[in-house]
Design a protein around this motif. Sequence first.
Motif, PDB file in Angstrom:
ATOM      1  N   ASP A  96      36.702  33.576  51.308  1.00 18.62           N
ATOM      2  CA  ASP A  96      35.415  33.235  50.110  1.00 18.62           C
ATOM      3  C   ASP A  96      35.908  32.155  49.023  1.00 18.62           C
ATOM      4  O   ASP A  96      36.553  32.498  48.018  1.00 18.62           O
ATOM      5  CB  ASP A  96      34.675  34.224  49.693  1.00 18.62           C
ATOM      6  CG  ASP A  96      33.268  34.186  49.117  1.00 18.62           C
ATOM      7  OD1 ASP A  96      33.246  32.946  48.908  1.00 18.62           O
ATOM      8  OD2 ASP A  96      32.881  35.045  49.035  1.00 18.62           O
ATOM      9  N   ASN A 124      34.127  30.959  46.731  1.00 19.17           N
ATOM     10  CA  ASN A 124      32.873  31.759  45.053  1.00 19.17           C
ATOM     11  C   ASN A 124      34.340  32.626  44.576  1.00 19.17           C
ATOM     12  O   ASN A 124      34.528  32.559  43.627  1.00 19.17           O
ATOM     13  CB  ASN A 124      32.374  32.441  45.659  1.00 19.17           C
ATOM     14  CG  ASN A 124      31.053  31.531  45.398  1.00 19.17           C
ATOM     15  OD1 ASN A 124      31.425  30.005  45.182  1.00 19.17           O
ATOM     16  ND2 ASN A 124      29.582  31.286  45.534  1.00 19.17           N
ATOM     17  N   GLN A 125      35.048  33.950  45.735  1.00 19.20           N
ATOM     18  CA  GLN A 125      36.152  34.169  45.037  1.00 19.20           C
ATOM     19  C   GLN A 125      37.408  33.884  44.388  1.00 19.20           C
ATOM     20  O   GLN A 125      38.217  34.665  43.578  1.00 19.20           O
ATOM     21  CB  GLN A 125      36.305  35.575  45.909  1.00 19.20           C
ATOM     22  CG  GLN A 125      35.408  36.515  46.429  1.00 19.20           C
ATOM     23  CD  GLN A 125      35.703  37.350  47.488  1.00 19.20           C
ATOM     24  OE1 GLN A 125      36.994  37.425  48.290  1.00 19.20           O
ATOM     25  NE2 GLN A 125      35.124  38.578  47.460  1.00 19.20           N
ATOM     26  N   ALA A 168      38.142  34.205  40.367  1.00 23.51           N
ATOM     27  CA  ALA A 168      39.573  34.493  39.841  1.00 23.51           C
ATOM     28  C   ALA A 168      39.972  33.010  39.232  1.00 23.51           C
ATOM     29  O   ALA A 168      40.476  33.584  38.080  1.00 23.51           O
ATOM     30  CB  ALA A 168      40.784  34.364  41.526  1.00 23.51           C
ATOM     31  N   ASP A 217      47.033  39.411  43.939  1.00 23.99           N
ATOM     32  CA  ASP A 217      45.263  40.430  43.866  1.00 23.99           C
ATOM     33  C   ASP A 217      44.208  39.964  44.427  1.00 23.99           C
ATOM     34  O   ASP A 217      43.418  40.804  44.598  1.00 23.99           O
ATOM     35  CB  ASP A 217      45.215  40.372  42.261  1.00 23.99           C
ATOM     36  CG  ASP A 217      46.416  41.720  42.131  1.00 23.99           C
ATOM     37  OD1 ASP A 217      46.917  41.728  42.397  1.00 23.99           O
ATOM     38  OD2 ASP A 217      45.921  41.517  40.465  1.00 23.99           O
ATOM     39  N   VAL A 218      44.146  38.392  45.110  1.00 21.29           N
ATOM     40  CA  VAL A 218      42.784  37.963  45.703  1.00 21.29           C
ATOM     41  C   VAL A 218      43.612  37.644  47.271  1.00 21.29           C
ATOM     42  O   VAL A 218      42.456  37.871  47.698  1.00 21.29           O
ATOM     43  CB  VAL A 218      42.294  36.487  45.611  1.00 21.29           C
ATOM     44  CG1 VAL A 218      41.231  36.296  45.983  1.00 21.29           C
ATOM     45  CG2 VAL A 218      41.951  37.505  43.497  1.00 21.29           C
ATOM     46  N   PRO A 238      44.984  40.210  49.682  1.00 21.50           N
ATOM     47  CA  PRO A 238      44.065  42.031  49.918  1.00 21.50           C
ATOM     48  C   PRO A 238      42.477  41.448  50.498  1.00 21.50           C
ATOM     49  O   PRO A 238      42.238  41.494  51.999  1.00 21.50           O
ATOM     50  CB  PRO A 238      43.959  42.732  48.612  1.00 21.50           C
ATOM     51  CG  PRO A 238      43.982  41.150  47.615  1.00 21.50           C
ATOM     52  CD  PRO A 238      45.257  40.621  48.088  1.00 21.50           C
ATOM     53  N   ALA A 239      42.274  39.806  50.795  1.00 25.65           N
ATOM     54  CA  ALA A 239      41.363  39.130  51.583  1.00 25.65           C
ATOM     55  C   ALA A 239      41.686  38.503  52.934  1.00 25.65           C
ATOM     56  O   ALA A 239      40.834  39.091  54.484  1.00 25.65           O
ATOM     57  CB  ALA A 239      41.048  38.214  50.463  1.00 25.65           C
ATOM     58  N   ALA A 281      40.053  49.702  53.830  1.00 23.65           N
ATOM     59  CA  ALA A 281      38.901  50.862  53.906  1.00 23.65           C
ATOM     60  C   ALA A 281      37.467  50.509  53.322  1.00 23.65           C
ATOM     61  O   ALA A 281      36.527  49.511  53.993  1.00 23.65           O
ATOM     62  CB  ALA A 281      39.064  51.846  53.365  1.00 23.65           C
ATOM     63  N   TRP A 282      37.621  49.012  52.358  1.00 24.03           N
ATOM     64  CA  TRP A 282      36.693  48.287  51.986  1.00 24.03           C
ATOM     65  C   TRP A 282      35.954  46.884  52.416  1.00 24.03           C
ATOM     66  O   TRP A 282      34.848  46.840  52.012  1.00 24.03           O
ATOM     67  CB  TRP A 282      37.685  47.451  50.233  1.00 24.03           C
ATOM     68  CG  TRP A 282      38.145  46.508  50.906  1.00 24.03           C
ATOM     69  CD1 TRP A 282      39.644  46.511  50.916  1.00 24.03           C
ATOM     70  CD2 TRP A 282      37.587  45.583  51.334  1.00 24.03           C
ATOM     71  NE1 TRP A 282      40.217  45.327  51.552  1.00 24.03           N
ATOM     72  CE2 TRP A 282      38.856  44.693  51.318  1.00 24.03           C
ATOM     73  CE3 TRP A 282      36.725  44.338  51.120  1.00 24.03           C
ATOM     74  CZ2 TRP A 282      39.515  43.365  51.719  1.00 24.03           C
ATOM     75  CZ3 TRP A 282      37.302  43.360  51.148  1.00 24.03           C
ATOM     76  CH2 TRP A 282      37.862  42.498  52.165  1.00 24.03           C
TER      77      TRP A 282
END
Lengths: 275, 276
Positions: B169, B171-172, B176, B189-190, B193-194, B269-270
Motif C-alpha cells: 500500500d 499510502n502505508q 511510515a 515494521d512495515v 509484516p505487510a 491474524a490481522w
Amino acid sequence: MMQTIIASDTPSTAVPVQIDIRHVGKVFGGKGGDSAVIALDDVNLTIRKGEFISLLGPSGCGKSTLLGIVAGFQGVSSGKIEQNGRPILRPEPSRTVVFQDYALFGWMTVQQNVEFGLKAKGMAKRERAAIARELIALVRLSGFEDKYPHQISGGMKQRAAIARALAPDPDILLMDEPFGALDAQTRVLLQEEIARISSEAGKTVLFVTHGIDEAVFLADRVVVMSPRPGRVRQEVNVPLPRPRTAEMRSDPWFVQTVNELWETLKPEWQKGEEE
Amino acid sequence: MQNSAGSPALSPQAVARQGGMAQLFKNRSLRGAVGLLSFFAIWQLLTSIGVIDAFLLPSPVAVAGAMWDMAVDGSLWIHLGASLRRVAIGFLLACIVGIALGLVSGWWRGVADFLRPVIEALRPIPPLAWIPITILWFGLGDSASYFLVFLGAVFPTYVATYTAVRGLDRNQMNAALCLGAKPWQLIWDVLVPASLPIVLPGMRIALGIGWMCVVTAELIAAQTGLGYLIQQSRMLFQINNVVAGMVTIGLVGFAMSAVLEMIERRVNAWAPSERS
C-alpha cells in the motif's frame, strides 16, 4: 460579505510564515507531450504558524497533489516550496499526514500505531507508551489501545490515525480528505472533534476537502481551487471564533458563505460531473 | 461487532462466539480425523475381503507393520532424516534466492521487465526434466537433491514475494516515511509484516513442492532418503516397504503444511485473508 483577498495581504504579519508555496507548478506525464497533464499551475499560498487552512475544490483541481508536495512525497515541476525558509525535499516528521483510507498498519495495535513515529525518534519504550496513551486519550480512544485496526469502526480508525500523526509533534498536520470514507453522522462528529483537537494541540493544519460546509466550519482561511489546470481561485477568511462548536453551523455568516461558495463553485462541479 | 461500551472485558456475545468458534474447530479436526480413518478402514476392508490383491497393494495393517519394523531397526529414521535435511537445505537456498529476486523485481519495475520473462520461461520446466542435466552437473550426491528441491521451491517463493511487494500500500509506505521511519523500521515494521500474508502461503506451497522434488531426486540420484528407500524396496520386491515409504512421505508432508498453516494463522491474524 465574502472577502476575497490575495495571500500576501494576509493580516497578522507578526505570526511567522511556516509553509511558503511560490509559483508552484506540477506536470504529470511526458514533458510537452500530448499526454502531459498540468495538475498545478502557478499556485501561491502562505501558511502561517497555527493557522487552519482548508483546501477546497472539486475532484481534479490538484488539491491532493498540492498536499502531497507539501508532505514531500513528490517534487514540484516548477516554482519552489519552503518550510521555515528551508526547501522541502522529502517526507519528514515535522509534517505528518492523515490519509482518507487511514493507512494504519493493520498488524499493529492502536497503541503500536501511535508509537510508530516515537519509535522512529529512538524514544525509550516507557516514555513513548506514556505519550501514546495521552494522545489516544486526546482523540477519545482510551480503552481501545490493544485493538487492531480491523476490530474498530471507520471513525475510530481515523481517530487512531490522527493520534499517530500527532505523535511526532509535527509543525503542521496535513489531512487529505480524512473524513471522505465515513458516513455523514460520523463525519459531523469528527469535524467537531478535529476542531477541538487542533485548537487543543495548537497545530497548523492543512485540510484538503471537497465539502464546502466542512471547509468553512473548520478553517481560519478557505483556499478555493479550480480544476484543469489546478489553480487557487480565491481565498476566504473565516471570522468565526474558536473553538468551533456545532451551533456555528446555523450562524448567518456561515450559512451565507457556504451558499455563496456553492453558487460560485457549482459550474465547475457540474463540469466535473459531465466529464 | 464493536464493543461499544469501551470496556476491555468481553461481552457475553463475544464469549459465546469464541466458544462457538472453538467448538467448530474441534468439530473440523474431528471431521478430518474421521475422514482419514475411514480412508484407511475402507482400504483395509478391500484388501481383507480380497477385492484388492495384497500383492498389488498391501493392507494398512501390513504397511504399519513394515513401518514399525523399519522404525525399530532405525532405517526409517535414517532415510527420513536424510530427506528432511535435503529438503531443508534446498528450501533455504530457494527462499534466499526467491525472496531476494522477488524483492528487487517487485521494487524496481526495470529489473522486473528483464527478469520476469526469464523466470516465466524456466518455471514451466518440471523438476523431473532437470534430472539428466542435474546428474551431469552434480553427480549422484546430496548436491543434486539440493538443486532439485531448490528448482521446485524457488519459483513459488519468487512469485509470492514479487506479488507481495507489488501489492504494498503506497499510502502505508508514505505514512511510515512521513512519521520519520528509519530504513530498518521501514523494512521490519512495515515491509515484512505487510508482505507476510502473501509470502507465507507461497513458502508453504514451495515447501510442499520441495518435498515432492526431494523424493523424486532420491529415486534416481541418491543412496539414502525416503525416495531411495522406495526404489530399493521395489528392486527387492518388498512391496510393504514401498507403500510404507509412500505413507511416510504423505504423513510428513501433511504435518509440515499443517504446522506452517498454524504459524500463518498466528502471524497473519490481522489480515483479511485469515479472517472468515
